[in-house]
Write an enzyme that holds these catalytic residues in place. Structure first.
Site, PDB file in Angstrom:
ATOM      1  NE  ARG A  93      76.614   5.528  52.542  1.00  0.00           N
ATOM      2  CZ  ARG A  93      77.581   5.600  54.206  1.00  0.00           C
ATOM      3  NH1 ARG A  93      77.297   5.778  55.004  1.00  0.00           N
ATOM      4  NH2 ARG A  93      78.552   5.951  54.426  1.00  0.00           N
ATOM      5  CB  CYS A 168      75.905  18.221  58.970  1.00  0.00           C
ATOM      6  SG  CYS A 168      77.409  18.299  58.533  1.00  0.00           S
ATOM      7  CG  HIS A 198      77.298  16.520  53.609  1.00  0.00           C
ATOM      8  ND1 HIS A 198      77.108  15.610  53.412  1.00  0.00           N
ATOM      9  CD2 HIS A 198      77.672  17.006  54.743  1.00  0.00           C
ATOM     10  CE1 HIS A 198      76.955  15.336  54.307  1.00  0.00           C
ATOM     11  NE2 HIS A 198      76.509  16.046  55.126  1.00  0.00           N
ATOM     12  CE1 TYR A 251      80.096  14.442  52.326  1.00  0.00           C
ATOM     13  CE2 TYR A 251      80.455  15.160  53.810  1.00  0.00           C
ATOM     14  CZ  TYR A 251      80.160  14.537  53.580  1.00  0.00           C
ATOM     15  OH  TYR A 251      79.497  13.080  54.817  1.00  0.00           O
TER      16      TYR A 251
HETATM   17  P1  NAD Z   1      71.668   3.071  59.914  1.00  0.00           P
HETATM   18  O1  NAD Z   1      71.081   2.131  59.381  1.00  0.00           O
HETATM   19  O2  NAD Z   1      71.479   2.416  61.360  1.00  0.00           O
HETATM   20  O3  NAD Z   1      69.821   3.910  61.078  1.00  0.00           O
HETATM   21  C1  NAD Z   1      69.339   3.772  62.040  1.00  0.00           C
HETATM   22  C2  NAD Z   1      68.270   3.751  62.421  1.00  0.00           C
HETATM   23  O4  NAD Z   1      67.292   4.127  61.588  1.00  0.00           O
HETATM   24  C3  NAD Z   1      67.994   1.880  62.360  1.00  0.00           C
HETATM   25  O5  NAD Z   1      67.897   0.952  63.552  1.00  0.00           O
HETATM   26  C4  NAD Z   1      67.193   1.831  61.322  1.00  0.00           C
HETATM   27  O6  NAD Z   1      66.452   0.543  61.581  1.00  0.00           O
HETATM   28  C5  NAD Z   1      66.352   3.182  61.178  1.00  0.00           C
HETATM   29  N1  NAD Z   1      65.119   3.443  60.509  1.00  0.00           N
HETATM   30  C6  NAD Z   1      65.308   3.075  59.171  1.00  0.00           C
HETATM   31  N2  NAD Z   1      63.832   3.491  58.683  1.00  0.00           N
HETATM   32  C7  NAD Z   1      63.460   3.419  59.228  1.00  0.00           C
HETATM   33  C8  NAD Z   1      62.086   4.617  58.779  1.00  0.00           C
HETATM   34  N3  NAD Z   1      61.024   4.270  57.818  1.00  0.00           N
HETATM   35  N4  NAD Z   1      61.356   4.649  60.341  1.00  0.00           N
HETATM   36  C9  NAD Z   1      61.971   4.984  61.792  1.00  0.00           C
HETATM   37  N5  NAD Z   1      63.330   4.947  61.471  1.00  0.00           N
HETATM   38  C10 NAD Z   1      63.879   3.912  60.635  1.00  0.00           C
HETATM   39  O7  NAD Z   1      72.131   5.458  59.775  1.00  0.00           O
HETATM   40  P2  NAD Z   1      72.986   5.151  60.512  1.00  0.00           P
HETATM   41  O8  NAD Z   1      74.222   5.314  60.107  1.00  0.00           O
HETATM   42  O9  NAD Z   1      72.676   5.456  61.827  1.00  0.00           O
HETATM   43  O10 NAD Z   1      72.614   7.384  60.274  1.00  0.00           O
HETATM   44  C11 NAD Z   1      71.082   7.591  60.296  1.00  0.00           C
HETATM   45  C12 NAD Z   1      71.174   8.758  59.538  1.00  0.00           C
HETATM   46  O11 NAD Z   1      72.235   9.747  60.134  1.00  0.00           O
HETATM   47  C13 NAD Z   1      71.518   8.516  58.410  1.00  0.00           C
HETATM   48  O12 NAD Z   1      70.072   9.591  57.715  1.00  0.00           O
HETATM   49  C14 NAD Z   1      72.189   9.166  58.007  1.00  0.00           C
HETATM   50  O13 NAD Z   1      72.394   9.561  56.669  1.00  0.00           O
HETATM   51  C15 NAD Z   1      72.230  10.534  59.331  1.00  0.00           C
HETATM   52  N6  NAD Z   1      73.935  11.245  59.060  1.00  0.00           N
HETATM   53  C16 NAD Z   1      74.132  11.984  59.083  1.00  0.00           C
HETATM   54  C17 NAD Z   1      74.656  12.853  59.578  1.00  0.00           C
HETATM   55  C18 NAD Z   1      74.729  14.464  59.404  1.00  0.00           C
HETATM   56  O14 NAD Z   1      76.463  15.343  59.430  1.00  0.00           O
HETATM   57  N7  NAD Z   1      73.638  15.374  59.668  1.00  0.00           N
HETATM   58  C19 NAD Z   1      76.169  12.158  59.998  1.00  0.00           C
HETATM   59  C20 NAD Z   1      75.779  10.695  60.576  1.00  0.00           C
HETATM   60  C21 NAD Z   1      74.945  10.441  59.942  1.00  0.00           C
HETATM   61  C1  G6P Z   2      80.000  12.362  57.980  1.00  0.00           C
HETATM   62  C2  G6P Z   2      79.011  13.612  57.832  1.00  0.00           C
HETATM   63  C3  G6P Z   2      77.440  12.687  57.778  1.00  0.00           C
HETATM   64  C4  G6P Z   2      77.237  11.310  56.944  1.00  0.00           C
HETATM   65  C5  G6P Z   2      78.882  10.726  57.335  1.00  0.00           C
HETATM   66  C6  G6P Z   2      78.655   9.545  57.068  1.00  0.00           C
HETATM   67  O1  G6P Z   2      80.660  13.145  57.611  1.00  0.00           O
HETATM   68  O2  G6P Z   2      78.770  14.728  58.254  1.00  0.00           O
HETATM   69  O3  G6P Z   2      76.895  13.871  56.623  1.00  0.00           O
HETATM   70  O4  G6P Z   2      76.526  10.567  56.544  1.00  0.00           O
HETATM   71  O5  G6P Z   2      79.689  11.411  57.839  1.00  0.00           O
HETATM   72  O6  G6P Z   2      79.449   8.360  57.146  1.00  0.00           O
HETATM   73  P1  G6P Z   2      79.511   6.543  57.618  1.00  0.00           P
HETATM   74  O7  G6P Z   2      80.602   6.216  58.494  1.00  0.00           O
HETATM   75  O8  G6P Z   2      77.988   6.558  57.207  1.00  0.00           O
HETATM   76  O9  G6P Z   2      79.677   6.829  56.147  1.00  0.00           O
HETATM   77 MN    MN Z   3      76.209  15.875  57.442  1.00  0.00          MN
END
Ligand code: NAD
Ligand code: G6P
Ligand code: MN
Ligand code: MN
Length: 432
Positions: A93, A168, A198, A251
Site C-alpha cells: 500500500r 463500503c 468511492h 473521496y
Molecule cells: P490488513 O493489512 O490488516 O490485512 C488483513 C489481513 O489479510 C491480514 O491479516 C493479512 O495477513 C491478510 N492477507 C493478506 N494477504 C492475504 C491473502 N493472499 N489471503 C488471505 N489473507 C491475506 O488490512 P486491513 O487494514 O484490515 O484491510 C483489509 C482490507 O479491507 C483491505 O483491502 C482494505 O482496503 C479493505 N478495507 C475496506 C473498506 C471498505 O470500505 N470497503 C474499509 C477499510 C478497509
Molecule cells: C474508509 C474507506 C475504506 C478505506 C479505509 C482506509 O474510508 O471506505 O475503503 O480503505 O477507510 O482506512 P485506513 O485507516 O486504512 O487508512
Molecule cells: Mn470504502
C-alpha cells in the site's frame, strides 16, 4: 445456525466485525465464526482471535471462534463469507501511495493509479477464493469488503458464479455524519446514493421523508465536517457545491480538488508524517499492543482512528437483511441491471438496493444528471479495463485502463506509472 468465514481474519478490523455480530445476536444465530489468514498474518490472527473469543465470552454468547490457516476448512459449507484481505500488506500500500506522487498524480490506496495497482494484485487472489466457494459453499453469500471494493466485486460477478455483494463504509458513514450535522438521530436520515465505490454522490437527503438537501449543502458551505479518518477535511467550494446540489462523498476531493490533495500528500511525506500506509502501520502497532491485553474484552475506541468506522454496522446489518429476508434498503455494490441508464447492465455500481433473501436489487433511477454522469462513465470504463487487465495480464489493456483513469493526465505518465507498478509489485503480478 450460521457458519461465517472471515478471510483476512487477522485484520485489526476483526473486533469491529465481532462487535457487529454481538449487537445483532438476537436476530442472527451464529454458531461458528472461522477467522482465516495466511502464514504471514498468523501472529495477528492469534492476537485478534483471542480478543474475539474474550468479546464473545463477555457478551455471554456461545458462538465458537475458530482460528485457522486452512482456507478450505473455513469456507466449507459457510453461509456467509466475508473477505477483508490486503494482498502485499501495508508495504505494498505504501508503494501504491508513493509511486504516483513522483509524477504529480494522486497517490491513494483505492483511487487513481494506487487503486489500479491494488486491484491487479488483489483480483487473482479473490478469484482463487471464489473458486473454493463455488466448490465448497456454492450457496454462500460473499460480502466483499476488500478494496478497491467496487472493482473487486465486479471481477467476482463477471468471472465467477459466487453470489457477491460489495460493501463500503462510506455511505453509512455519510448518513451518520449528516445526522450529526443536522443534529438528528441517524435512523431518521435517508440518502439517495448513486455512483461507484468511492465515487458516490448523495443525490437527495431526507429527514423523516422531508427533503433537506439544501440545508446540508449550506452547512457544508459553512464548514461542517464530512470526511473519513484517512481523507483530509478540505472544505468544498461554495459556488461548486451549491450548483452541484448534491452531496459528494469524501473521496470526491481527489477528483474535484486534485491539486490541493497532491500538495497535502506530498507535505505528509516531506514532513515525516508519512503516507497514510505509514501512518496506519503506527496505528496498527498500537492497536495490536492493546489487543494483547488479556483484560480487554470489548472493541477498543482506538480502532476509530482507522478509516473503516461503522464497518460492522454495514456488514452485519446487511447479512441480517439477507438472512431475515428484511426487504430493507442498503447502499451496496451490485450489478447495475438497468438501474442507471447509459451504463451496461452487468457493471457494478454503488447504489441503494432492496435486500432480501435473494440478494440486493438496485433501485431503478433512470437517467442521471450530466453533472455526474460523465465522470461515472469514465471511471467505470477505467474499472472495466482494470478488471480485464487483472485477469488477462495484458499490457495494452492495463495501459488503456490507466489512461481512462480520470486522475491520470497523459499516455507518457500512464506508461511511467505502469512500468513502476509492474516492477515494484512483480511478486504479486504473475499474470503479467
Ligand atoms: P490488513 O493489512 O490488516 O490485512 C488483513 C489481513 O489479510 C491480514 O491479516 C493479512 O495477513 C491478510 N492477507 C493478506 N494477504 C492475504 C491473502 N493472499 N489471503 C488471505 N489473507 C491475506 O488490512 P486491513 O487494514 O484490515 O484491510 C483489509 C482490507 O479491507 C483491505 O483491502 C482494505 O482496503 C479493505 N478495507 C475496506 C473498506 C471498505 O470500505 N470497503 C474499509 C477499510 C478497509
Ligand atoms: C474508509 C474507506 C475504506 C478505506 C479505509 C482506509 O474510508 O471506505 O475503503 O480503505 O477507510 O482506512 P485506513 O485507516 O486504512 O487508512
Ligand atoms: Mn470504502
Ligand atoms: Mn485521463
Amino acid at each position: 445456525n450460521l457458519k461465517i468465514a472471515v478471510i483476512g481474519g487477522g485484520s485489526s478490523y476483526t473486533p469491529e466485525l465481532i462487535d457487529g455480530f454481538i449487537k445483532r445476536a438476537h436476530e442472527l444465530p451464529v454458531k461458528e465464526i472461522y477467522l482465516v489468514d495466511i502464514e504471514e498474518g498468523k501472529w495477528k490472527l492469534d492476537i485478534v482471535g483471542e480478543l474475539a473469543k474474550r468479546m464473545i465470552k463477555k457478551a455471554g454468547l456461545d458462538t465458537e471462534i475458530i482460528l485457522t490457516l486452512n482456507r478450505k476448512e473455513a469456507i466449507k459449507n459457510a453461509d456467509f463469507v466475508v473477505t477483508q484481505i490486503r494482498v502485499g500488506g501495508l508495504k505494498a500500500r505504501a508503494k501504491d501511495e508513493i509511486i504516483p506522487l513522483k509524477y504529480n498524480v494522486i497517490g491513494q490506496e483505492t483511487t487513481g493509479p494506487g487503486g489500479f495497482a491494488k486491484a491487479i494484485r488483489t483480483i487473482p487472489v479473490i478469484l482463487d477464493i471464489c473458486r473454493e466457494i463455488e466448490e465448497l459453499a456454492p450457496n454462500a453469500w460473499l460480502i466483499n469488503f476488500t478494496n478497491p471494493a467496487g472493482i473487486v466485486t465486479e471481477a467476482i460477478l463477471r468471472y465467477t458464479n459466487v453470489k457477491a455483494i460489495g460493501l463500503c463504509n462510506v455511505p453509512i458513514g455519510m448518513v451518520k455524519m449528516v445526522a450529526k450535522i443536522l443534529n438528528v438521530e441517524s435512523s431518521r436520515v435517508k440518502i439517495d446514493f448513486v455512483g461507484l465505490n468511492h465515487l458516490v454522490w448523495g443525490q437527495k437527503v431526507y429527514v423523516d421523508g422531508k427533503d433537506v438537501t439544501r440545508r446540508v449543502i449550506e452547512e457544508l458551505c459553512d464548514g461542517a465536517s464530512l470526511t473519513m479518518k484517512n481523507i483530509p477535511d478540505l472544505k468544498w467550494d461554495k459556488a461548486f457545491l451549491e450548483s452541484l446540489a448534491m452531496i459528494p462523498c469524501p473521496y470526491h476531493r481527489y477528483y474535484y480538488m486534485m491539486e490541493d490533495l497532491i500538495i497535502q500528500e506530498k507535505e505528509a511525506v516531506s514532513s515525516g508524517k508519512g503516507t497514510r500506509a505509514e501512518q496506519v502501520m503506527k496505528i496498527e502497532k498500537e492497536l495490536f499492543e492493546l489487543y494483547k491485553d488479556p483484560k480487554l474484552d470489548i472493541k477498543p475506541p482506538q480502532l476509530e482512528k482507522r478509516g473503516g468506522a461503522y464497518y460492522s454496522d454495514a456488514a452485519v446489518s446487511l447479512i441480517s437483511a439477507i438472512y431475515n429476508d428484511k426487504k430493507e434498503i442498503h447502499t451496496v455494490n451490485v450489478k447495475n441491471n438497468g438501474a442507471v441508464s447509459g451504463l451496461p447492465n452487468d457493471v457494478v455500481i454503488e447504489v441503494n438496493a432492496v435486500v432480501d433473501k435473494t440478494g440486493a436489487h438496485a433501485i431503478t433511477l433512470g437517467e442521471l444528471s450530466p453533472k455526474i454522469h460523465g465522470l461515472i462513465q469514465e471511471a467505470k470504463a477505467y474499472e472495466q479495463l482494470t478488471v480485464e487487465a487483472a485477469v488477462t495480464g495484458d499490457y495494452g489493456i492495463a495501459l488503456q485502463a490507466l489512461i481512462m483513469n480520470p486522475l491520470v493526465p497523459s499516455v507518457k505518465v500512464a506508461k511511467q506509472l505502469l512500468k513502476d507498478i509492474l516492477n515494484e509489485h512483480e511478486e504479486y503480478l504473475s499474470q503479467f
